[in-house]
Enzyme design. Structure first.
Site, PDB file in Angstrom:
ATOM      1  N   TYR A  92      -6.198  -0.111   3.537  1.00 51.29           N
ATOM      2  CA  TYR A  92      -6.656  -1.306   2.822  1.00 51.29           C
ATOM      3  C   TYR A  92      -7.668  -0.871   1.774  1.00 51.29           C
ATOM      4  O   TYR A  92      -8.804  -0.537   2.097  1.00 51.29           O
ATOM      5  CB  TYR A  92      -7.261  -2.279   3.848  1.00 51.29           C
ATOM      6  CG  TYR A  92      -7.746  -3.619   3.313  1.00 51.29           C
ATOM      7  CD1 TYR A  92      -7.550  -4.009   1.994  1.00 51.29           C
ATOM      8  CD2 TYR A  92      -8.404  -4.505   4.156  1.00 51.29           C
ATOM      9  CE1 TYR A  92      -7.997  -5.242   1.532  1.00 51.29           C
ATOM     10  CE2 TYR A  92      -8.849  -5.748   3.705  1.00 51.29           C
ATOM     11  CZ  TYR A  92      -8.650  -6.098   2.388  1.00 51.29           C
ATOM     12  OH  TYR A  92      -9.108  -7.316   1.938  1.00 51.29           O
ATOM     13  N   LYS A 112      -2.591  -1.613   0.904  1.00 51.50           N
ATOM     14  CA  LYS A 112      -2.850  -2.985   0.457  1.00 51.50           C
ATOM     15  C   LYS A 112      -3.901  -2.823  -0.622  1.00 51.50           C
ATOM     16  O   LYS A 112      -5.027  -2.403  -0.344  1.00 51.50           O
ATOM     17  CB  LYS A 112      -3.371  -3.831   1.624  1.00 51.50           C
ATOM     18  CG  LYS A 112      -3.833  -5.224   1.242  1.00 51.50           C
ATOM     19  CD  LYS A 112      -4.490  -5.869   2.467  1.00 51.50           C
ATOM     20  CE  LYS A 112      -4.701  -7.350   2.351  1.00 51.50           C
ATOM     21  NZ  LYS A 112      -5.630  -7.751   1.302  1.00 51.50           N
ATOM     22  N   GLU A 129      -4.027 -13.909  -7.838  1.00 48.02           N
ATOM     23  CA  GLU A 129      -4.016 -14.361  -9.228  1.00 48.02           C
ATOM     24  C   GLU A 129      -3.400 -13.324 -10.166  1.00 48.02           C
ATOM     25  O   GLU A 129      -3.212 -13.574 -11.349  1.00 48.02           O
ATOM     26  CB  GLU A 129      -5.448 -14.732  -9.682  1.00 48.02           C
ATOM     27  CG  GLU A 129      -6.532 -13.700  -9.433  1.00 48.02           C
ATOM     28  CD  GLU A 129      -7.144 -13.784  -8.031  1.00 48.02           C
ATOM     29  OE1 GLU A 129      -6.428 -14.104  -7.076  1.00 48.02           O
ATOM     30  OE2 GLU A 129      -8.356 -13.502  -7.918  1.00 48.02           O
TER      31      GLU A 129
HETATM   32  O1  MN9 Z   1      -6.271 -10.864   0.978  1.00 48.26           O
HETATM   33  C1  MN9 Z   1      -7.445 -11.959  -0.701  1.00 48.26           C
HETATM   34  N1  MN9 Z   1      -8.547 -11.119  -0.901  1.00 48.26           N
HETATM   35  C2  MN9 Z   1      -9.775 -11.494  -0.662  1.00 48.26           C
HETATM   36  C3  MN9 Z   1      -6.347 -11.119  -0.161  1.00 48.26           C
HETATM   37  O2  MN9 Z   1     -10.082 -12.587  -0.339  1.00 48.26           O
HETATM   38  C4  MN9 Z   1     -10.799 -10.452  -0.812  1.00 48.26           C
HETATM   39  C5  MN9 Z   1      -6.944 -12.655  -1.943  1.00 48.26           C
HETATM   40  O3  MN9 Z   1      -5.866 -13.421  -1.545  1.00 48.26           O
HETATM   41  C6  MN9 Z   1      -7.979 -13.528  -2.626  1.00 48.26           C
HETATM   42  O4  MN9 Z   1      -8.570 -14.395  -1.703  1.00 48.26           O
HETATM   43  C7  MN9 Z   1      -7.367 -14.366  -3.738  1.00 48.26           C
HETATM   44  C8  MN9 Z   1      -8.415 -15.167  -4.493  1.00 48.26           C
HETATM   45  O5  MN9 Z   1      -9.225 -14.301  -5.248  1.00 48.26           O
HETATM   46  O6  MN9 Z   1      -6.665 -13.550  -4.609  1.00 48.26           O
END
Ligand code: MN9
Length: 289
Positions: free
Chosen positions: A135, A163, A190
């Site tokens: 990760y 990831k 995003e």
């Molecule tokens: O797991 C998420 N990462 C974090 C993935 O929250 C650090 C993302 O899905 C974000 O929440 C998302 C919004 O910034 O892209």
């Protein structure tokens, strides 16, 4: 090795009003993601508030999800911890609970040297039969050397992939073009179209919990070569994500799920409760979905 390509919800962890983990709601949320057609679940990561759970709670979440899902979708267990021994204990539970792979963020806080971080991954990988999805989340842990770690394990069949939760998509492409083909997942929702364009095999994300259909539209359009449709769906997702960010992404996600009829409680402290304005925005977003 199994084909892990696809889109995975970074599963949220529901809490009851008394603050304990709500395992019934956890099962319901897992079903909701699977029924929507997602490829699998990434359990106990950032979105799952993994670092706000005790080690025993993290293990119980694996046991409950593993048993409930029972092979219906792919399962990744995030076992990352500052302590190698703790990560290993959780990895063993993930293995006995039927997970396909473990995942771990690099150990943080003490600014461990690269050698220590490599040893941490090697120790976790040796402790079970499960493959490892490293990760990479430099913004959270402050560790920017994942390419070196991955290269150190490139010959190890237990290395499944990465990831990649980073805006550095040059690095994503570098992970994809090493001497052995690895699975690389885009971590910022995003930027899913961009990640896929640079070679990602899919994505893992928090917003997948509440808008799996938009994510699947991005993913399938991209796979079918309809880039314009993928971009259009990405724009739709990003209008929602942009509206969420000022109020706190996880708090908003939980409130949106509640508005969709899937109550998952609030986030654990020190996350702040969602403001009234945030609650209204969440309602608006849920009505648009
Ligand atoms: O797991 C998420 N990462 C974090 C993935 O929250 C650090 C993302 O899905 C974000 O929440 C998302 C919004 O910034 O892209």
């Amino acid at each position: 090795m199994k084909n892990f390509q696809g889109v995975y919800a970074a599963l949220m962890t529901p809490f009851s009003a008394d603050g304990s983990v709500n395992y019934e709601a956890l099962k319901t949320l897992a079903d909701h993601c699977i029924d929507a057609g997602l490829t699998g679940l990434y359990v106990g990561g950032s979105t799952g508030e993994g670092f706000l759970l005790t080690e025993e709670e993290r293990m119980e979440v694996f046991r409950v999800v593993g048993k409930h899902v029972g092979g219906k979708c792919n399962l990744f267990a995030h076992v990352g911890a500052i302590s190698t021994d703790s990560a290993i204990r959780m990895a063993r539970v993930a293995e006995s609970s039927g997970f396909d792979a473990v995942s771990a963020v690099a150990p943080f806080y003490y600014s461990f040297p690269l050698e220590a971080i490599k040893t941490y991954y090697g120790d976790i990988m040796q402790a079970t039969s499960l493959p490892m999805l490293m990760y990479n989340f430099p913004n959270a842990g402050g560790f920017n050397g994942m390419l070196d770690v991955v290269n150190a394990f490139i010959q190890d069949e237990k290395l499944l992939g990465i990831k990649h939760t980073s805006q550095n998509l040059f690095e994503l492409e570098q992970f994809k073009h090493l001497s052995r083909d690895l699975f690389v997942f885009n971590g910022f929702d995003e930027m899913l179209v961009a990640g896929l364009s640079m070679g990602a095999d899919g994505g893992i994300g928090s917003t997948y919990n509440f808008m799996p259909h938009i994510i699947l539209e991005i993913y399938h359009s991209f796979q079918n070569g309809d880039i314009a449709a993928a971009q259009k769906a990405q724009e739709k997702a990003n209008r929602i994500i942009s509206a969420m960010i000022p109020f706190g992404v996880f708090q908003m996600e939980k409130e949106i799920l509640k508005n969709l009829g899937l109550p998952v409680g609030e986030c654990r402290k020190p996350f702040l409760p969602l403001s009234q304005e945030g609650k209204e925005k969440a309602k608006e977003i849920a009505a648009m979905l």
